[in-house]
Design an enzyme around this catalytic site. Structure first.
Site, PDB file in Angstrom:
ATOM      1  N   ASN A 177       0.820  -1.195   0.000  1.00  0.00           N
ATOM      2  CA  ASN A 177       0.000   0.000   0.000  1.00  0.00           C
ATOM      3  C   ASN A 177       0.861   1.255   0.000  1.00  0.00           C
ATOM      4  O   ASN A 177       1.056   1.892  -1.033  1.00  0.00           O
ATOM      5  CB  ASN A 177      -0.949  -0.018   1.200  1.00  0.00           C
ATOM      6  CG  ASN A 177      -1.916   1.150   1.185  1.00  0.00           C
ATOM      7  OD1 ASN A 177      -1.858   1.996   0.308  1.00  0.00           O
ATOM      8  ND2 ASN A 177      -2.782   1.214   2.161  1.00  0.00           N
ATOM      9  N   ASP A 178       1.418   1.611   1.181  1.00  0.00           N
ATOM     10  CA  ASP A 178       2.161   2.862   1.307  1.00  0.00           C
ATOM     11  C   ASP A 178       3.303   2.979   0.290  1.00  0.00           C
ATOM     12  O   ASP A 178       3.596   4.072  -0.184  1.00  0.00           O
ATOM     13  CB  ASP A 178       2.731   2.990   2.719  1.00  0.00           C
ATOM     14  CG  ASP A 178       1.628   3.240   3.746  1.00  0.00           C
ATOM     15  OD1 ASP A 178       0.583   3.781   3.342  1.00  0.00           O
ATOM     16  OD2 ASP A 178       1.828   2.900   4.923  1.00  0.00           O
ATOM     17  N   VAL A 179       3.917   1.859  -0.058  1.00  0.00           N
ATOM     18  CA  VAL A 179       5.090   1.924  -0.938  1.00  0.00           C
ATOM     19  C   VAL A 179       4.710   2.245  -2.381  1.00  0.00           C
ATOM     20  O   VAL A 179       5.574   2.375  -3.238  1.00  0.00           O
ATOM     21  CB  VAL A 179       5.902   0.611  -0.905  1.00  0.00           C
ATOM     22  CG1 VAL A 179       6.453   0.365   0.486  1.00  0.00           C
ATOM     23  CG2 VAL A 179       5.090  -0.565  -1.380  1.00  0.00           C
TER      24      VAL A 179
END
Lengths: 102, 465
Positions: free
Chosen positions: B394-396
């Site tokens: 997600n965040d990456v």
């Protein structure tokens, strides 16, 4: 005046940090997990100290306090040595190259 | 009995073999040989220790028994452990190295004659300093790794535990460790030695509780480094070259890994160590969560998109490990390849819970390592790829890191997933990732959300292909 042997050990230590620095930077990122498990295994060479402590008791009292701590440390380090090297081997065996297209 | 000089030479040889063991890891082809060097080095070190003491009485038998017990447990764990549990295993192993260092330091403190360090109450000053450092760092490694283990195992909540006055308290304890070491060296009091150990155990515990689950790659690497320094401290006490070399190697290895992980998150080491990340931002993101349109689809749609693609890039993350989806994923990729679709994998440096976590899982699922690429190697390819298949990450992938200076993850290197013609996002819900922020990618025109368990979804897609 003689040089204290400590200085020689310190030299080995400092130079090894540099060796470690360059060697670890050349480790490919995909092998970082095996790197951690193998460093785990080799740092358990601390078992050397545990063996010295374990064998220090005299034959009449094998289990004095000091040697008991030694024995326990031997088991802990041995878990790491066997576990660390074997699990690394298991992981490394999985890294395979692409098979040539037929 | 081996002379001191000869055994020192052998210890040096085993130190060199350990260097070669790490050197072997520069490529998968040489890595197995490297591991063999490591094993050889260990055998030499242990054998030389037995020979140089030359005591083969009843004590020797007891030592062998304890060695065997530990060895059997270790071997059993090594064969049984699933690859997804690697982070926990490594954290657990770190704690054992730490505890072993503490025990050796205790043994040396109680019986310094055995190590030629003087007599109880009259230990050589230098040795006592080295011993205290080894014991304190070992204790920190032990309790810190236990907490990391509990968090990774899910026994303890992965969210950061913070309280008021945490940092001043930690600073106070760290100062007290230095003062205690000083007092211990000047008085040789065994009470102070026990207090020093207790306080060190405590600080290890306190240092790790404020650090959240997704920061575990940094924590594990850091504890790896500590276990090395502890070993080196004991190495100085025992005047043992193999231990000093190994300690330095492991110490710098862990430090470099922590640095790489911090860089992967664009955060400073201190920022991670002080902890609490992800706890504060959650509230702000939930406020401005207006209903934005999201396109969601099913396995059929995903299969259709991929069947018509000519190149697909897979972006795995921690969610893949949780769902154990790596095998299902590989089967899907095999099917894609049969349809002459180009598939590669893109791995972000901090994907997963430890350095290299994703690579090991993919290797386990028989993915050839030359199809797996690091961020820098593959990031330019997203623009030319047809489909990006994000599974459990997600965040990456969040483009906010490149565009919004207000974002907590601004500046973090991310995978340019949004440049693909279409993006498939396998996720269980729209919930934000670890950083507690919304991912803009969810609302993009060309994004199709696949709300399902990663493993189940991949299997369904394979069926539909």
């Amino acid at each position: 005046m003689e040089i204290d042997p400590f200085i020689f050990r310190l030299s080995i230590f400092i130079l090894s940090i540099f060796i470690g620095y360059y060697v670890v930077w050349s480790v490919t990122p995909s092998l970082h997990t095996p790197l951690m498990s193998v460093t785990n295994a080799i740092s358990s060479v601390i078992i050397v100290g545990a063996i010295i402590a374990g064998l220090a008791g005299n034959p009449d009292s094998v289990f004095n306090i000091s040697s008991t701590f030694g024995f326990l440390a031997i088991s802990l380090a041995a878990i790491n040595i066997f576990g660390g090297f074997l699990v690394t081997q298991r992981m490394l065996a999985m890294y395979k190259k692409k098979k040539k297209e037929k | 009995m081996l002379s001191a000089n000869l055994s020192a030479i052998f210890y040096l040889i085993s130190g060199v073999l350990f260097i070669l063991a790490l050197r072997g890891l520069s490529s998968p082809e040489t890595s197995r040989q490297g591991n063999f060097f490591g094993i050889l080095g260990m055998i030499i070190a242990i054998t030389v220790t037995f020979l140089s003491i030359g005591n083969f009485s009843i004590g020797f038998v007891v030592v062998l028994i304890f060695l065997l017990i530990g060895g059997l447990i270790g071997a059993f764990i090594a064969y049984k452990i699933p690859m997804t549990a690697m982070p926990e295993l490594v954290a657990g192993f770190h704690s054992l190295v730490g505890l072993a260092a503490v025990f050796v330091a205790i043994a040396a403190f109680l019986n310094p004659e055995a190590f030629n360090l003087g007599s109880p109450g009259n230990i050589k000053l230098g040795s006592l300093i080295e011993m205290s450092i080894g014991a304190a760092v070992g204790a920190i490694t032990f309790s810190g790794s236990i907490i990391a283990f509990l968090k990774l195992q899910g026994i303890m909540s992965g969210s950061p535990i913070t309280f008021k006055g945490q940092h001043p308290l930690n600073a106070l304890i760290l100062i007290s460790i230095i003062v205690l070491t000083y007092l211990l060296c000047s008085t040789q009091s065994s009470n102070l030695f026990w207090i020093l150990l207790t306080v060190s155990f405590l600080i290890g515990f306190l240092l790790i509780i404020p650090i959240g689950g997704a920061d575990m790659p940094v924590v594990i690497s850091m504890l790896n480094s500590y276990s090395g320094w502890a070993a080196a401290g004991i190495g100085f006490t025992l005047e043992n070259t193999a231990l000093i070399i190994t300690g330095a190697l492991v110490g710098s290895s862990g430090a470099i890994l922590s640095y790489i992980m911090c860089k992967g998150m664009n955060r400073s080491f201190f920022n991670v160590i002080l902890g609490g990340f992800g706890a504060t931002e959650q509230s702000s993101s939930s406020q401005n969560k207006e209903q934005k349109p999201v396109k969601s689809g099913n396995a059929d749609d995903a299969a259709f998109l991929m069947k018509n693609a000519s190149s697909v890039i897979i972006v795995p993350g921690y969610g893949m490990a949780v769902a154990q989806a790596q095998h299902a994923l590989r089967e899907m990729v095999d099917t894609l390849k049969k349809n002459d679709i180009n598939v590669s994998y893109a791995i972000h440096p901090v994907a997963g819970r430890m350095p290299g976590h994703m690579n090991v899982l993919l290797a386990e699922a028989n993915v050839p390592y030359d199809e797996v690429f690091e961020l820098e190697e593959i990031n330019n390819d997203f623009a030319n790829a047809d489909v990006a298949f994000v599974i459990g990450a997600n965040d990456v992938t969040n483009p906010v890191a490149k565009t919004d200076p207000q974002s907590p993850i601004y500046g973090m290197p991310v995978l340019d997933v949004e440049k693909c013609k279409s993006v498939l996002f396998v996720k269980r819900s729209l919930s934000p990732g670890y950083a507690g922020i919304d991912n803009d990618l969810f609302y993009k025109e060309n994004t199709l959300m696949l709300f399902a368990d990663a493993k189940k979804m991949t299997e369904d897609i394979t069926k539909n292909l």
